[in-house]
Design a protein around this motif. Structure first.
Motif, PDB file in Angstrom:
ATOM      1  N   TYR A 113       3.050   5.183  -7.343  1.00  0.00           N
ATOM      2  CA  TYR A 113       1.976   6.202  -8.271  1.00  0.00           C
ATOM      3  C   TYR A 113      -0.033   6.002  -7.661  1.00  0.00           C
ATOM      4  CZ  TYR A 113       3.945   2.117 -10.810  1.00  0.00           C
ATOM      5  OH  TYR A 113       5.175   1.704 -11.991  1.00  0.00           O
ATOM      6  N   PRO A 114       0.174   7.594  -7.017  1.00  0.00           N
ATOM      7  CA  PRO A 114      -0.470   7.628  -6.197  1.00  0.00           C
ATOM      8  C   PRO A 114      -1.881   8.606  -7.265  1.00  0.00           C
ATOM      9  CG  PRO A 114       1.172   9.515  -6.557  1.00  0.00           C
ATOM     10  CD  PRO A 114       1.486   8.631  -6.848  1.00  0.00           C
ATOM     11  N   TYR A 165      -4.077   2.757  -3.491  1.00  0.00           N
ATOM     12  CA  TYR A 165      -3.522   2.495  -2.902  1.00  0.00           C
ATOM     13  C   TYR A 165      -3.712   1.874  -1.546  1.00  0.00           C
ATOM     14  CZ  TYR A 165      -3.981   7.127  -1.405  1.00  0.00           C
ATOM     15  OH  TYR A 165      -4.347   8.642  -0.783  1.00  0.00           O
ATOM     16  N   TYR A 197       3.479   1.406  -0.727  1.00  0.00           N
ATOM     17  CA  TYR A 197       4.561   1.941  -2.961  1.00  0.00           C
ATOM     18  C   TYR A 197       4.084   2.338  -3.480  1.00  0.00           C
ATOM     19  CZ  TYR A 197       6.289  -0.072  -6.891  1.00  0.00           C
ATOM     20  OH  TYR A 197       6.822   0.016  -8.534  1.00  0.00           O
ATOM     21  N   LEU A 198       2.258   1.500  -3.550  1.00  0.00           N
ATOM     22  CA  LEU A 198       1.088   2.799  -4.685  1.00  0.00           C
ATOM     23  C   LEU A 198       1.113   3.379  -4.011  1.00  0.00           C
ATOM     24  CD1 LEU A 198      -1.034  -0.666  -4.956  1.00  0.00           C
ATOM     25  CD2 LEU A 198       0.178   0.445  -6.820  1.00  0.00           C
ATOM     26  N   TYR A 199       1.171   4.127  -3.133  1.00  0.00           N
ATOM     27  CA  TYR A 199       0.724   5.583  -2.608  1.00  0.00           C
ATOM     28  C   TYR A 199       1.862   6.015  -3.156  1.00  0.00           C
ATOM     29  CZ  TYR A 199      -0.096   9.520   0.601  1.00  0.00           C
ATOM     30  OH  TYR A 199       0.073  11.328   0.930  1.00  0.00           O
ATOM     31  N   TYR A 200       2.961   5.875  -2.923  1.00  0.00           N
ATOM     32  CA  TYR A 200       4.081   6.620  -3.157  1.00  0.00           C
ATOM     33  C   TYR A 200       4.779   7.393  -4.854  1.00  0.00           C
ATOM     34  CZ  TYR A 200       5.176   7.474   1.233  1.00  0.00           C
ATOM     35  OH  TYR A 200       5.760   7.986   2.467  1.00  0.00           O
ATOM     36  N   GLY A 223       0.824  -1.483   0.271  1.00  0.00           N
ATOM     37  CA  GLY A 223      -0.366   0.133  -0.061  1.00  0.00           C
ATOM     38  C   GLY A 223       1.032   1.283   0.014  1.00  0.00           C
TER      39      GLY A 223
END
Length: 104
Positions: free
Chosen positions: A26-27, A41, A21-24, A19
């Motif tokens: 591919y936000p 994320y 990683y997805l936030y930073y 989560g």
């Protein structure tokens, strides 16, 4: 049990890490839903938390079922023990005596 605890910790950290990683990385990724777009994320840790909650409720239901079954079995055992004791009181069997032998 120790191994299970470590596996649980690693999987939980993996879900939170994915989560993050997805936030930073591919936000901007979003999933459409009837309630509006949901950020990707937040979905992975949210789905993991929901699964953890449902698993906990399932385990609680199993435990409560086991407690009820144990109580039912204990009641049945006590009832049967009472019946056996009543039968023992009814039929007091005397030990046959052989006249030519001494008491031991």
């Amino acid at each position: 049990m120790k191994l299970l605890g470590w596996v649980f910790l690693l999987v939980s950290l993996g879900a939170v890490g994915a989560g993050a990683y997805l936030y930073y990385a591919y936000p901007f990724l979003e999933v459409p839903s009837p309630f509006g777009p949901l950020p990707l994320y937040a979905l992975l840790p949210g789905a993991y938390s929901l699964g953890l909650l449902m698993g906990g409720l399932w385990a609680l239901a199993l435990w409560l079922g086991g407690v009820g079954e144990r109580r039912r079995l204990v009641r049945e055992i006590r009832r049967l023990q009472g019946e056996v004791n009543a039968l023992k009181r009814e039929r007091i069997e005397e030990i046959p005596r052989i006249p030519d032998r001494d008491e031991a």
